[in-house]
Design a protein around this motif. Structure first.
Motif, PDB file in Angstrom:
ATOM      1  N   GLY A  37       0.816  -1.224   0.000  1.00  0.00           N
ATOM      2  CA  GLY A  37       0.000   0.000   0.000  1.00  0.00           C
ATOM      3  C   GLY A  37       0.835   1.253   0.000  1.00  0.00           C
ATOM      4  O   GLY A  37       0.443   2.282   0.565  1.00  0.00           O
ATOM      5  N   ALA A  38       1.996   1.187  -0.653  1.00  0.00           N
ATOM      6  CA  ALA A  38       2.949   2.295  -0.583  1.00  0.00           C
ATOM      7  C   ALA A  38       2.420   3.581  -1.214  1.00  0.00           C
ATOM      8  O   ALA A  38       2.638   4.679  -0.700  1.00  0.00           O
ATOM      9  CB  ALA A  38       4.253   1.887  -1.264  1.00  0.00           C
ATOM     10  N   LEU A  39       1.712   3.463  -2.299  1.00  0.00           N
ATOM     11  CA  LEU A  39       1.285   4.639  -3.054  1.00  0.00           C
ATOM     12  C   LEU A  39      -0.030   5.169  -2.496  1.00  0.00           C
ATOM     13  O   LEU A  39      -1.106   4.694  -2.840  1.00  0.00           O
ATOM     14  CB  LEU A  39       1.132   4.276  -4.532  1.00  0.00           C
ATOM     15  CG  LEU A  39       1.046   5.434  -5.511  1.00  0.00           C
ATOM     16  CD1 LEU A  39       2.319   6.266  -5.494  1.00  0.00           C
ATOM     17  CD2 LEU A  39       0.791   4.913  -6.919  1.00  0.00           C
ATOM     18  N   ALA A  40       0.060   6.175  -1.630  1.00  0.00           N
ATOM     19  CA  ALA A  40      -1.150   6.741  -1.031  1.00  0.00           C
ATOM     20  C   ALA A  40      -1.874   7.652  -2.026  1.00  0.00           C
ATOM     21  O   ALA A  40      -3.085   7.570  -2.205  1.00  0.00           O
ATOM     22  CB  ALA A  40      -0.781   7.511   0.230  1.00  0.00           C
ATOM     23  N   ALA A  41      -1.137   8.547  -2.682  1.00  0.00           N
ATOM     24  CA  ALA A  41      -1.695   9.471  -3.684  1.00  0.00           C
ATOM     25  C   ALA A  41      -2.969  10.137  -3.182  1.00  0.00           C
ATOM     26  O   ALA A  41      -3.996  10.161  -3.867  1.00  0.00           O
ATOM     27  CB  ALA A  41      -1.947   8.729  -4.996  1.00  0.00           C
ATOM     28  N   ASN A  42      -2.919  10.669  -1.974  1.00  0.00           N
ATOM     29  CA  ASN A  42      -4.080  11.309  -1.345  1.00  0.00           C
ATOM     30  C   ASN A  42      -4.086  12.797  -1.681  1.00  0.00           C
ATOM     31  O   ASN A  42      -3.270  13.576  -1.168  1.00  0.00           O
ATOM     32  CB  ASN A  42      -4.033  11.096   0.168  1.00  0.00           C
ATOM     33  CG  ASN A  42      -5.329  11.511   0.843  1.00  0.00           C
ATOM     34  OD1 ASN A  42      -5.930  12.513   0.494  1.00  0.00           O
ATOM     35  ND2 ASN A  42      -5.748  10.717   1.817  1.00  0.00           N
ATOM     36  N   LYS A  43      -4.998  13.212  -2.556  1.00  0.00           N
ATOM     37  CA  LYS A  43      -5.045  14.613  -2.999  1.00  0.00           C
ATOM     38  C   LYS A  43      -5.449  15.548  -1.864  1.00  0.00           C
ATOM     39  O   LYS A  43      -5.028  16.700  -1.807  1.00  0.00           O
ATOM     40  CB  LYS A  43      -6.022  14.752  -4.167  1.00  0.00           C
ATOM     41  CG  LYS A  43      -5.554  14.085  -5.448  1.00  0.00           C
ATOM     42  CD  LYS A  43      -6.542  14.330  -6.583  1.00  0.00           C
ATOM     43  CE  LYS A  43      -6.063  13.672  -7.884  1.00  0.00           C
ATOM     44  NZ  LYS A  43      -7.031  13.918  -8.999  1.00  0.00           N
TER      45      LYS A  43
ATOM     46  N   GLY B  58      -2.323  15.565   0.551  1.00  0.00           N
ATOM     47  CA  GLY B  58      -1.054  15.798  -0.115  1.00  0.00           C
ATOM     48  C   GLY B  58      -0.047  14.686   0.091  1.00  0.00           C
ATOM     49  O   GLY B  58       1.104  14.797  -0.342  1.00  0.00           O
ATOM     50  N   GLU B  59      -0.484  13.608   0.749  1.00  0.00           N
ATOM     51  CA  GLU B  59       0.410  12.488   0.993  1.00  0.00           C
ATOM     52  C   GLU B  59       0.534  11.645  -0.278  1.00  0.00           C
ATOM     53  O   GLU B  59      -0.462  11.119  -0.769  1.00  0.00           O
ATOM     54  CB  GLU B  59      -0.106  11.620   2.140  1.00  0.00           C
ATOM     55  CG  GLU B  59       0.808  10.439   2.451  1.00  0.00           C
ATOM     56  CD  GLU B  59       0.221   9.488   3.496  1.00  0.00           C
ATOM     57  OE1 GLU B  59       0.999   8.865   4.218  1.00  0.00           O
ATOM     58  OE2 GLU B  59      -1.034   9.383   3.552  1.00  0.00           O
ATOM     59  N   PHE B  60       1.751  11.515  -0.783  1.00  0.00           N
ATOM     60  CA  PHE B  60       1.968  10.722  -1.987  1.00  0.00           C
ATOM     61  C   PHE B  60       2.347   9.287  -1.643  1.00  0.00           C
ATOM     62  O   PHE B  60       1.766   8.345  -2.160  1.00  0.00           O
ATOM     63  CB  PHE B  60       3.062  11.355  -2.854  1.00  0.00           C
ATOM     64  CG  PHE B  60       3.281  10.621  -4.145  1.00  0.00           C
ATOM     65  CD1 PHE B  60       2.305  10.597  -5.130  1.00  0.00           C
ATOM     66  CD2 PHE B  60       4.473   9.949  -4.385  1.00  0.00           C
ATOM     67  CE1 PHE B  60       2.497   9.916  -6.327  1.00  0.00           C
ATOM     68  CE2 PHE B  60       4.683   9.270  -5.580  1.00  0.00           C
ATOM     69  CZ  PHE B  60       3.698   9.253  -6.544  1.00  0.00           C
ATOM     70  N   LEU B  61       3.317   9.132  -0.745  1.00  0.00           N
ATOM     71  CA  LEU B  61       3.725   7.809  -0.295  1.00  0.00           C
ATOM     72  C   LEU B  61       3.391   7.645   1.178  1.00  0.00           C
ATOM     73  O   LEU B  61       3.570   8.574   1.964  1.00  0.00           O
ATOM     74  CB  LEU B  61       5.235   7.594  -0.490  1.00  0.00           C
ATOM     75  CG  LEU B  61       5.748   7.575  -1.925  1.00  0.00           C
ATOM     76  CD1 LEU B  61       7.273   7.436  -1.931  1.00  0.00           C
ATOM     77  CD2 LEU B  61       5.128   6.443  -2.716  1.00  0.00           C
ATOM     78  N   SER B  62       2.901   6.468   1.539  1.00  0.00           N
ATOM     79  CA  SER B  62       2.594   6.201   2.933  1.00  0.00           C
ATOM     80  C   SER B  62       3.883   6.043   3.730  1.00  0.00           C
ATOM     81  O   SER B  62       4.964   5.851   3.165  1.00  0.00           O
ATOM     82  CB  SER B  62       1.748   4.929   3.053  1.00  0.00           C
ATOM     83  OG  SER B  62       2.437   3.823   2.517  1.00  0.00           O
TER      84      SER B  62
END
Length: 328
Positions: free
Chosen positions: A54-60, A63-67
């Protein structure tokens, strides 16, 4: 980009041409080809596995890109490679690309049993295929693998006809188109290691022996035959026994079609290979582009489906690994 429908064809080579591009120049000792390949695959796997599922968070919104703790560093120092850093891409939906390999030497078979998930094989004849199948699959338990974790898929060509006689006549016509007089001479030169332009493609094989020094037309290339003189002697014997010209002989080795017959005959031959463990299936190769597979799809696939040995639909969104029935 492919959503898990990609494979990686691992090709080892020791020539200087590829060395300039991938090894920073020079020849590689042929015995080190699979030593290098083993280490290369090990590093690649470490880089793939460096990304947590689940490394790629990509939370717009945040602003979190990587967990947190998404990436694990790779610090590899071996005889072939020194690699320190992180993988640059997240894991594929299928975990790793499907690893495909085609080596046929003893070292190649050992490498395949330890690493490959698909073997792209040239062993398409039935008895030869069974022998290869038993040998490679028999190596898997020693490396902790199940036989179903590796699929053996020989390349196979086909020619169809409404009757067997029609198919065989068409096979001959196609082979003559595939092996021109110039192609036949060029094929022979790769074994003889010298210019054979003065020989008649429709005449007998050269009586001279192959040139063993790395000179002339084969300079810089990898020899795929350990003893060219012995092979040339065997080819002359075959040609004399069966009345084969140079072109006929090359057709026998370079353009002989795997399956020739009616759609029913071809389907039965393919099914026999799989049911009696001469292969796990085939990579079908058409003799023309872009429509070379149309006949097979339209006339042979329905016969295989009728026998219950070929799927009638694909699972939507399935990865290549899932489609091939492979486990991670």
């Amino acid at each position: 980009m492919s959503e898990g429908r990609a494979g990686w064809n691992i090709v080892t080579t020791s020539d200087a041409f590829h060395g300039e591009n991938f090894r920073r120049g020079g020849f590689l000792d042929p015995k080190d080809r699979y030593v290098r390949a083993e280490e290369f695959v090990a590093v690649a796997r470490a880089l793939w596995d460096g990304w947590a599922p689940g490394a790629l968070a990509a939370n717009k919104k945040t602003g979190e890109f990587l967990s947190a703790d998404a990436l694990a560093a790779v610090d590899h120092h071996g005889a072939q490679f020194d690699v320190s850093g992180f993988g640059t891409l997240p894991r594929s939906p299928q975990g790793h690309p499907v690893i495909v390999q085609a080596g046929d030497s003893a070292d190649g078979r050992d490498f395949a049993s330890a690493n490959a998930e698909v073997i792209f094989s040239l062993h398409s004849e039935f008895e030869d295929g069974q022998k290869f199948f038993r040998d490679v699959k028999g190596r898997l338990p020693a490396v902790g693998r199940h036989p179903d974790s590796l699929k053996i898929l020989p390349a196979a060509t086909f020619i169809l006809g409404d009757t067997e006689a029609e198919a065989r006549e068409r096979s001959r016509e196609v082979a003559l188109l595939q092996v021109s007089p110039q192609t036949a001479i060029s094929f022979l030169e790769q074994l003889w290691g010298t210019d054979l332009g003065g020989y008649d493609p429709d005449g007998p094989l050269p009586e001279i022996d192959p040139v063993l020094a790395d000179e002339g037309v084969t300079r810089g290339r990898v020899r795929h035959v350990a003893d060219p003189v012995a092979v040339a002697k065997a080819w002359r014997g075959l040609a004399e026994a069966e009345g084969l010209s140079i072109r006929d002989l090359v057709i026998r080795f370079a353009a002989k079609h795997t399956f020739v017959g009616t759609p029913v005959q071809v389907a039965e031959q393919i099914n026999r290979h799989v049911q009696e463990e001469a292969s796990d299936g085939f990579v079908i190769v058409g003799h023309t582009n872009p429509t070379g597979l149309d006949d097979f799809v339209d006339r042979v696939i329905p016969e295989l489906q009728e026998r219950g040995v070929y799927r009638t639909e694909y699972e939507p969104g399935a990865t290549l690994r899932e489609t091939l029935g492979l486990t991670q």
